[in-house]
Design a protein around this motif. Structure first.
Motif, short mmCIF file in Angstrom:
data_model
loop_
_atom_site.label_atom_id
_atom_site.label_comp_id
_atom_site.label_asym_id
_atom_site.label_seq_id
_atom_site.Cartn_x
_atom_site.Cartn_y
_atom_site.Cartn_z
N UNK A 1 0.84 -1.20 0.00
CA UNK A 1 0.00 0.00 0.00
C UNK A 1 0.87 1.25 0.00
N UNK A 2 1.95 1.22 0.79
CA UNK A 2 2.88 2.35 0.82
C UNK A 2 3.51 2.56 -0.57
N UNK A 3 3.87 1.45 -1.20
CA UNK A 3 4.48 1.56 -2.53
C UNK A 3 3.49 2.16 -3.52
N UNK A 4 2.25 1.71 -3.45
CA UNK A 4 1.23 2.24 -4.36
C UNK A 4 1.02 3.73 -4.11
N UNK A 5 1.18 4.13 -2.84
CA UNK A 5 0.97 5.54 -2.48
C UNK A 5 2.18 6.41 -2.84
N UNK B 1 8.93 6.12 -1.76
CA UNK B 1 10.05 5.62 -2.56
C UNK B 1 10.76 4.41 -1.95
N UNK B 2 10.85 4.38 -0.61
CA UNK B 2 11.51 3.21 0.00
C UNK B 2 10.68 1.95 -0.24
N UNK B 3 9.37 2.10 -0.04
CA UNK B 3 8.50 0.94 -0.24
C UNK B 3 8.55 0.49 -1.69
N UNK B 4 8.55 1.47 -2.62
CA UNK B 4 8.57 1.11 -4.04
C UNK B 4 9.83 0.31 -4.39
#
Lengths: 275, 116
Positions: free
Chosen positions: A52-56, A59-62
């Motif tokens: 969810x963080x990546x989708x939001x 950058x770290x999550x992505x």
């Protein structure tokens, strides 16, 4: 909402502790970080929060999601396919009785197939397994069983069709459709460098684009037949005499390339030193 | 034109030299020309120390450049011809463009994560 309240809510929701498993840029560089990430993967809620963080746009999550989807899980799938394709497993009787020649997919139960993040990681794992399984010429039935177990029956049904296409010899037409429009920059990079000695091949193929398609087709065929040497991230080996393919009677060396999702993504090529 | 190597070019040369040419000195390297192709870059080099090398294409095995905005990352080889450094060929993988801008990058290779 005050910032402090937001932090409290994130804590209650179990927001991933990125500092535990990555540096500030989202790179996982130490064994300690790797272990922390492995722990996170055991917690479905944390996995979904990471995605969810990546989708939001975090950058770290992505970056971490990209590492998991492009490297870690596909690599694990490949290693599993290597394990079950060792010579004794190719004998049907041995395979059934061995206890280890047929993968036990229960080890990924922690990835929830009905959650977006879990489903994506399962898919990445299966893609790695399928890619290596096809290189090793494992039976379709084993691959389809794996598909059912890992990504679910509904996905398997639609994937069977593409598996049949992938299993068959990939024609130039298929390559052409997949390639869509070839980036002219790539053609320039590959073919307009005299040292690459590709002019004769280009003439024989009737142009740069046609030559590229032929090279792409031959590279993918070599991959399927297990004739390419590559590293853990799918990076093709870069050594003299390695990863040489035959294209229209010409030898071509893939001196730079990467295997992604079962296809060779060509980096650079040359005929220097080849016949 | 005679310019210093960019940080990316220097790191690629350092890694390539460490793996292939023991004792190679990097302090005499200069860039004579850069050709950004849209799918990579050819960086032509000269070496003030005129160090002699065996002809061929060199790199750091299985390493790659993970750069922001470049899907699948990039690879590189260092070409040696007539026993001299010729160029660094930095290239995208597949049908991916690169405008030649060195956005934040990191050299990757191998996997630090534990295996299941």
């Amino acid at each position: 909402m005050p910032l402090r309240a937001v932090h409290v809510l994130l804590l209650l929701a179990g927001a991933p502790n990125y500092d535990a498993f990555s540096d500030r840029d989202g790179n996982i560089t130490t064994e300690r970080q790797g272990r922390a990430l492995f722990q996170l993967l055991q917690d479905s809620g944390q996995v979904e929060a990471l995605f969810a963080d990546a989708e939001a746009g975090n950058p770290r999550a992505k970056k971490i999601v990209r590492e998991l989807e492009s490297s870690y899980f596909p690599d694990t799938g490949r290693e599993l396919a290597d394990l079950v394709s060792r010579p004794p497993c190719l004998l049907p009787a041995v395979r059934e009785l061995s206890g280890w020649c047929v993968p036990n997919w229960a080890f990924i139960d922690f990835l929830k197939a009905d959650k977006p993040g879990g489903a994506r990681l399962r898919k990445a794992l299966f893609q790695g397994f399928e890619e290596r399984a096809r290189e090793r010429h494992l039976e379709n039935q084993l691959i389809l069983s794996a598909m059912n177990a890992v990504v679910g029956v509904s996905v398997a049904a639609s994937a069977i069709r593409s598996a049949e296409v992938a299993g068959a010899s990939q024609s130039s037409v298929a390559v052409r459709e997949e390639a869509g429009s070839i980036d002219p920059n790539k053609l320039h990079h590959l073919f307009d460098k005299p040292r690459h000695l590709l002019d004769d091949l280009v003439r024989a193929c009737g142009g740069q684009e046609a030559a590229f398609l032929k090279i792409q087709e031959a590279a993918n065929a070599a991959l399927r037949e297990g004739r390419l040497v590559m590293g853990p991230d799918g990076i093709l080996a870069r050594k003299t005499g390695v990863n040489v393919i035959e294209v229209e009677g010409f030898q071509v060396q893939l001196i730079g390339g990467r295997v992604v999702n079962g296809k060779v993504e060509i980096g650079t090529i040359s005929r220097e030193g080849l016949r | 034109m005679s310019e210093p190597l960019t940080p990316l070019e220097y790191d690629l040369m350092r890694l390539t030299a460490e793996e292939n040419w023991p004792g190679f000195r990097l302090d005499g390297l200069k860039v004579t020309k850069r050709d950004n192709t849209g799918a990579g870059r050819y960086t032509y080099l000269e070496d003030a120390h005129a160090q002699q090398l065996v002809d061929g294409d060199y790199s750091a095995q299985y390493r790659w450049v993970d750069m922001d905005g470049i899907v699948n990352g990039m690879g590189w080889i260092v070409a040696v011809s007539d026993r001299k450094l010729l160029y660094i060929d930095i290239h995208t993988f597949g049908n991916i463009t690169w405008d030649g801008v060195e956005r934040p990058w990191r050299i990757r290779g191998g996997v630090a994560l534990p295996r299941t």
